[in-house]
Design a protein around this motif. Structure first.
Motif, PDB file in Angstrom:
ATOM      1  N   GLY A   1     -11.513  78.813   1.655  1.00  0.00           N
ATOM      2  CA  GLY A   1     -11.920  78.614   0.179  1.00  0.00           C
ATOM      3  C   GLY A   1     -13.058  77.986   0.067  1.00  0.00           C
ATOM      4  N   VAL A   2     -13.342  76.919   1.047  1.00  0.00           N
ATOM      5  CA  VAL A   2     -14.341  76.047   0.845  1.00  0.00           C
ATOM      6  C   VAL A   2     -15.705  77.007   1.316  1.00  0.00           C
ATOM      7  CG1 VAL A   2     -15.843  74.087   2.174  1.00  0.00           C
ATOM      8  CG2 VAL A   2     -13.465  73.916   1.694  1.00  0.00           C
ATOM      9  N   VAL A   3     -15.772  77.702   2.065  1.00  0.00           N
ATOM     10  CA  VAL A   3     -16.822  78.945   2.309  1.00  0.00           C
ATOM     11  C   VAL A   3     -17.058  79.607   0.967  1.00  0.00           C
ATOM     12  CG1 VAL A   3     -17.588  80.901   3.664  1.00  0.00           C
ATOM     13  CG2 VAL A   3     -16.381  78.988   4.803  1.00  0.00           C
ATOM     14  N   THR A   4     -15.872  80.125   0.549  1.00  0.00           N
ATOM     15  CA  THR A   4     -16.169  80.996  -0.771  1.00  0.00           C
ATOM     16  C   THR A   4     -16.861  79.959  -2.000  1.00  0.00           C
ATOM     17  OG1 THR A   4     -14.234  82.337  -0.157  1.00  0.00           O
ATOM     18  CG2 THR A   4     -14.884  82.625  -2.451  1.00  0.00           C
ATOM     19  N   THR A   5     -16.253  78.890  -1.963  1.00  0.00           N
ATOM     20  CA  THR A   5     -16.625  78.112  -3.175  1.00  0.00           C
ATOM     21  C   THR A   5     -18.224  77.722  -2.950  1.00  0.00           C
ATOM     22  OG1 THR A   5     -14.332  77.036  -3.456  1.00  0.00           O
ATOM     23  CG2 THR A   5     -16.357  75.882  -4.486  1.00  0.00           C
ATOM     24  N   MET A   6     -18.382  77.274  -1.800  1.00  0.00           N
ATOM     25  CA  MET A   6     -19.968  76.916  -1.339  1.00  0.00           C
ATOM     26  C   MET A   6     -20.994  78.079  -1.553  1.00  0.00           C
ATOM     27  SD  MET A   6     -19.624  73.829  -1.191  1.00  0.00           S
ATOM     28  CE  MET A   6     -21.320  73.250  -0.765  1.00  0.00           C
ATOM     29  N   ALA A   7     -20.378  79.335  -1.206  1.00  0.00           N
ATOM     30  CA  ALA A   7     -21.232  80.574  -1.328  1.00  0.00           C
ATOM     31  C   ALA A   7     -21.331  80.740  -2.916  1.00  0.00           C
ATOM     32  CB  ALA A   7     -20.686  81.803  -0.727  1.00  0.00           C
ATOM     33  N   ASN A   8     -20.457  80.735  -3.821  1.00  0.00           N
ATOM     34  CA  ASN A   8     -20.673  80.925  -5.243  1.00  0.00           C
ATOM     35  C   ASN A   8     -21.563  79.746  -5.725  1.00  0.00           C
ATOM     36  OD1 ASN A   8     -19.250  83.046  -5.311  1.00  0.00           O
ATOM     37  ND2 ASN A   8     -17.421  81.867  -5.840  1.00  0.00           N
ATOM     38  N   TRP A   9     -21.499  78.524  -5.134  1.00  0.00           N
ATOM     39  CA  TRP A   9     -22.399  77.287  -5.676  1.00  0.00           C
ATOM     40  C   TRP A   9     -23.815  77.580  -5.149  1.00  0.00           C
ATOM     41  CZ3 TRP A   9     -24.891  74.391  -1.803  1.00  0.00           C
ATOM     42  CH2 TRP A   9     -25.650  73.514  -2.277  1.00  0.00           C
ATOM     43  N   ALA A  10     -23.954  78.060  -4.020  1.00  0.00           N
ATOM     44  CA  ALA A  10     -25.380  78.020  -3.666  1.00  0.00           C
ATOM     45  C   ALA A  10     -26.011  79.483  -4.292  1.00  0.00           C
ATOM     46  CB  ALA A  10     -25.505  78.738  -2.067  1.00  0.00           C
ATOM     47  N   ALA A  11     -25.275  80.380  -4.579  1.00  0.00           N
ATOM     48  CA  ALA A  11     -25.905  81.550  -5.230  1.00  0.00           C
ATOM     49  C   ALA A  11     -26.060  81.142  -6.713  1.00  0.00           C
ATOM     50  CB  ALA A  11     -24.914  82.852  -5.043  1.00  0.00           C
ATOM     51  N   GLY A  12     -25.233  80.316  -7.249  1.00  0.00           N
ATOM     52  CA  GLY A  12     -25.383  79.853  -8.643  1.00  0.00           C
ATOM     53  C   GLY A  12     -26.638  79.249  -8.832  1.00  0.00           C
ATOM     54  N   LEU A  13     -26.712  78.204  -7.956  1.00  0.00           N
ATOM     55  CA  LEU A  13     -27.762  77.248  -7.883  1.00  0.00           C
ATOM     56  C   LEU A  13     -29.007  77.770  -7.729  1.00  0.00           C
ATOM     57  CD1 LEU A  13     -28.659  73.995  -7.904  1.00  0.00           C
ATOM     58  CD2 LEU A  13     -28.290  74.088  -5.612  1.00  0.00           C
ATOM     59  N   LEU A  14     -29.199  78.693  -6.722  1.00  0.00           N
ATOM     60  CA  LEU A  14     -30.626  79.584  -6.302  1.00  0.00           C
ATOM     61  C   LEU A  14     -30.942  80.153  -7.519  1.00  0.00           C
ATOM     62  CD1 LEU A  14     -29.976  80.405  -2.490  1.00  0.00           C
ATOM     63  CD2 LEU A  14     -31.528  78.825  -3.551  1.00  0.00           C
ATOM     64  N   LEU A  15     -30.087  80.853  -8.326  1.00  0.00           N
ATOM     65  CA  LEU A  15     -30.354  81.693  -9.536  1.00  0.00           C
ATOM     66  C   LEU A  15     -30.811  80.739 -10.704  1.00  0.00           C
ATOM     67  CD1 LEU A  15     -30.350  84.373 -10.870  1.00  0.00           C
ATOM     68  CD2 LEU A  15     -27.879  84.187 -11.572  1.00  0.00           C
ATOM     69  N   ALA A  16     -30.276  79.518 -10.659  1.00  0.00           N
ATOM     70  CA  ALA A  16     -30.881  78.695 -11.847  1.00  0.00           C
ATOM     71  C   ALA A  16     -32.142  78.300 -11.558  1.00  0.00           C
ATOM     72  CB  ALA A  16     -29.693  77.692 -11.900  1.00  0.00           C
ATOM     73  N   ILE A  17     -32.521  78.138 -10.236  1.00  0.00           N
ATOM     74  CA  ILE A  17     -33.672  77.563  -9.648  1.00  0.00           C
ATOM     75  C   ILE A  17     -34.612  78.622 -10.041  1.00  0.00           C
ATOM     76  CG2 ILE A  17     -35.227  76.929  -7.793  1.00  0.00           C
ATOM     77  CD1 ILE A  17     -32.546  75.669  -6.576  1.00  0.00           C
ATOM     78  N   ALA A  18     -34.316  79.997  -9.646  1.00  0.00           N
ATOM     79  CA  ALA A  18     -35.293  81.030  -9.764  1.00  0.00           C
ATOM     80  C   ALA A  18     -35.720  81.461 -11.338  1.00  0.00           C
ATOM     81  CB  ALA A  18     -34.658  82.366  -9.384  1.00  0.00           C
ATOM     82  N   VAL A  19     -34.706  81.085 -12.228  1.00  0.00           N
ATOM     83  CA  VAL A  19     -35.017  81.109 -13.741  1.00  0.00           C
ATOM     84  C   VAL A  19     -35.659  79.888 -14.215  1.00  0.00           C
ATOM     85  CG1 VAL A  19     -34.086  81.588 -15.822  1.00  0.00           C
ATOM     86  CG2 VAL A  19     -33.220  83.034 -13.763  1.00  0.00           C
ATOM     87  N   GLY A  20     -35.006  78.909 -13.940  1.00  0.00           N
ATOM     88  CA  GLY A  20     -35.260  77.658 -14.691  1.00  0.00           C
ATOM     89  C   GLY A  20     -36.646  77.187 -14.360  1.00  0.00           C
ATOM     90  N   VAL A  21     -36.960  77.077 -13.253  1.00  0.00           N
ATOM     91  CA  VAL A  21     -38.364  76.714 -12.537  1.00  0.00           C
ATOM     92  C   VAL A  21     -39.421  77.347 -13.197  1.00  0.00           C
ATOM     93  CG1 VAL A  21     -39.882  76.091 -10.578  1.00  0.00           C
ATOM     94  CG2 VAL A  21     -37.484  75.488 -10.644  1.00  0.00           C
ATOM     95  N   PRO A  22     -39.828  78.742 -13.330  1.00  0.00           N
ATOM     96  CA  PRO A  22     -40.719  79.354 -13.904  1.00  0.00           C
ATOM     97  C   PRO A  22     -40.690  79.109 -15.347  1.00  0.00           C
ATOM     98  CG  PRO A  22     -39.597  80.822 -12.072  1.00  0.00           C
ATOM     99  CD  PRO A  22     -38.681  79.509 -12.314  1.00  0.00           C
ATOM    100  N   ALA A  23     -39.624  79.032 -16.083  1.00  0.00           N
ATOM    101  CA  ALA A  23     -39.303  79.007 -17.524  1.00  0.00           C
ATOM    102  C   ALA A  23     -39.765  77.827 -17.594  1.00  0.00           C
ATOM    103  CB  ALA A  23     -38.026  79.259 -17.765  1.00  0.00           C
ATOM    104  N   GLY A  24     -39.398  76.694 -17.245  1.00  0.00           N
ATOM    105  CA  GLY A  24     -39.800  75.175 -17.226  1.00  0.00           C
ATOM    106  C   GLY A  24     -41.312  75.120 -17.379  1.00  0.00           C
ATOM    107  N   VAL A  25     -41.997  75.867 -16.476  1.00  0.00           N
ATOM    108  CA  VAL A  25     -43.578  75.786 -16.164  1.00  0.00           C
ATOM    109  C   VAL A  25     -44.200  76.259 -17.206  1.00  0.00           C
ATOM    110  CG1 VAL A  25     -45.360  76.695 -14.882  1.00  0.00           C
ATOM    111  CG2 VAL A  25     -43.390  75.562 -13.475  1.00  0.00           C
ATOM    112  N   LEU A  26     -43.617  77.605 -17.677  1.00  0.00           N
ATOM    113  CA  LEU A  26     -44.114  78.112 -18.774  1.00  0.00           C
ATOM    114  C   LEU A  26     -44.030  77.540 -20.236  1.00  0.00           C
ATOM    115  CD1 LEU A  26     -45.328  80.890 -19.938  1.00  0.00           C
ATOM    116  CD2 LEU A  26     -42.907  81.711 -20.178  1.00  0.00           C
ATOM    117  N   LEU A  27     -42.746  76.862 -20.277  1.00  0.00           N
ATOM    118  CA  LEU A  27     -42.652  76.162 -21.585  1.00  0.00           C
ATOM    119  C   LEU A  27     -43.701  74.775 -21.576  1.00  0.00           C
ATOM    120  CD1 LEU A  27     -38.928  76.510 -21.972  1.00  0.00           C
ATOM    121  CD2 LEU A  27     -40.653  77.700 -23.188  1.00  0.00           C
ATOM    122  N   GLY A  28     -43.927  74.326 -20.287  1.00  0.00           N
ATOM    123  CA  GLY A  28     -44.576  72.971 -20.232  1.00  0.00           C
ATOM    124  C   GLY A  28     -46.106  73.382 -20.244  1.00  0.00           C
TER     125      GLY A  28
END
Length: 257
Positions: free
Chosen positions: A56-83
């Motif tokens: 269960g820990v492995v599954t949760t951390m896999a979802n955690w990592a995938a969600g965080l990486l997706l947010a970084i891939a979208v949020g950083v470029p979007a923040g740079v563009l808006l700024g």
């Protein structure tokens, strides 16, 4: 200094556990049952050799990592563009201000209905929750860039993209890192919350649901304790990376090491 901090932290944890033990054993109202630390801690230790919990820990951390990486891939470029492009930021600001206050947990039922894949649903809601700290911190970092540094580069004939890449992005990187660190904690909360709402085959939240179905409150608290420990370890690791990579920023802002 580090050892002194560790000793103070250990003393605080020990004091908290002792106070909790006494409170639960002698101060809880009659009829209220809650496992004391002397019961929870041995169960937490046994979970380290529990195959179902570890999966269960492995599954949760896999979802955690995938969600965080997706947010970084979208949020950083979007923040740079808006700024970097204020007219775009002003145009999108009302939408951002409308979406940002929506509690991320509140979209889980909607995501369950709209996304058929269990894993994709959990990753999506985790990414949505993480997006805002990453995006907003990146945007604020872009605003904090020294205008003199940008003007100096322009005076040497560098164009807007070169100024963005050589000055604005590096200068705002500590803000991005802080946003990612904040988002990492949010990601773990949403990863476990999505499991509690949607269930599934494995995950810390799924383990908690199963423990609750057999009235094992001690297992629920022990699993929750490990979720907190995971969040603490992730935060400490990211803080250590920030201190090593962005030591120049800490020196400039006068932040204590």
């Amino acid at each position: 200094m580090i050892s002194a901090r560790l000793l103070r932290g250990a003393a605080g944890v020990a004091g908290f556990l002792v106070a909790g033990e006494l409170l639960i054993r002698f101060a809880l109202p009659e009829g209220v049952e809650f496992p004391p630390p002397s019961t929870v801690l041995p169960e937490a230790g046994r979970l380290l050799v529990n195959g179902e919990f570890l999966q269960g820990v492995v599954t949760t951390m896999a979802n955690w990592a995938a969600g965080l990486l997706l947010a970084i891939a979208v949020g950083v470029p979007a923040g740079v563009l808006l700024g970097a492009v204020p007219p775009v930021e002003r145009a999108l600001r009302p939408i951002l201000e409308f979406l940002r206050p929506i509690p991320s947990v509140a979209i889980i039922p909607l995501a369950i209905l709209l996304i058929a894949s269990d894993s994709l649903m959990k990753i999506t809601v985790t990414a949505y929750a993480c997006l805002w700290p990453v995006l907003i911190n990146t945007l604020y970092g872009m605003r904090d860039v020294d205008p003199i540094a940008k003007d100096s580069l322009r005076s040497f004939g560098f164009g807007p993209l070169a100024v963005l890449w050589r000055v604005s992005v590096p200068a705002s990187a500590p803000f991005m890192a802080a946003g990612i660190r904040i988002a990492s904690g949010v990601a773990l909360i949403l990863a476990v919350s999505a499991e509690l709402f949607a269930g599934g085959t494995a995950g810390i939240g799924v383990f908690v649901i199963k423990a609750g179905s057999v009235l094992r409150l001690d297992l629920i608290v022990a699993a929750t304790l490990w979720a907190g420990v995971l969040g603490l370890l992730v935060n400490l690791a990211l803080v250590a990376v920030e201190r090593r990579v962005f030591h120049w920023h800490r020196a400039r802002t006068g932040e204590a090491v």
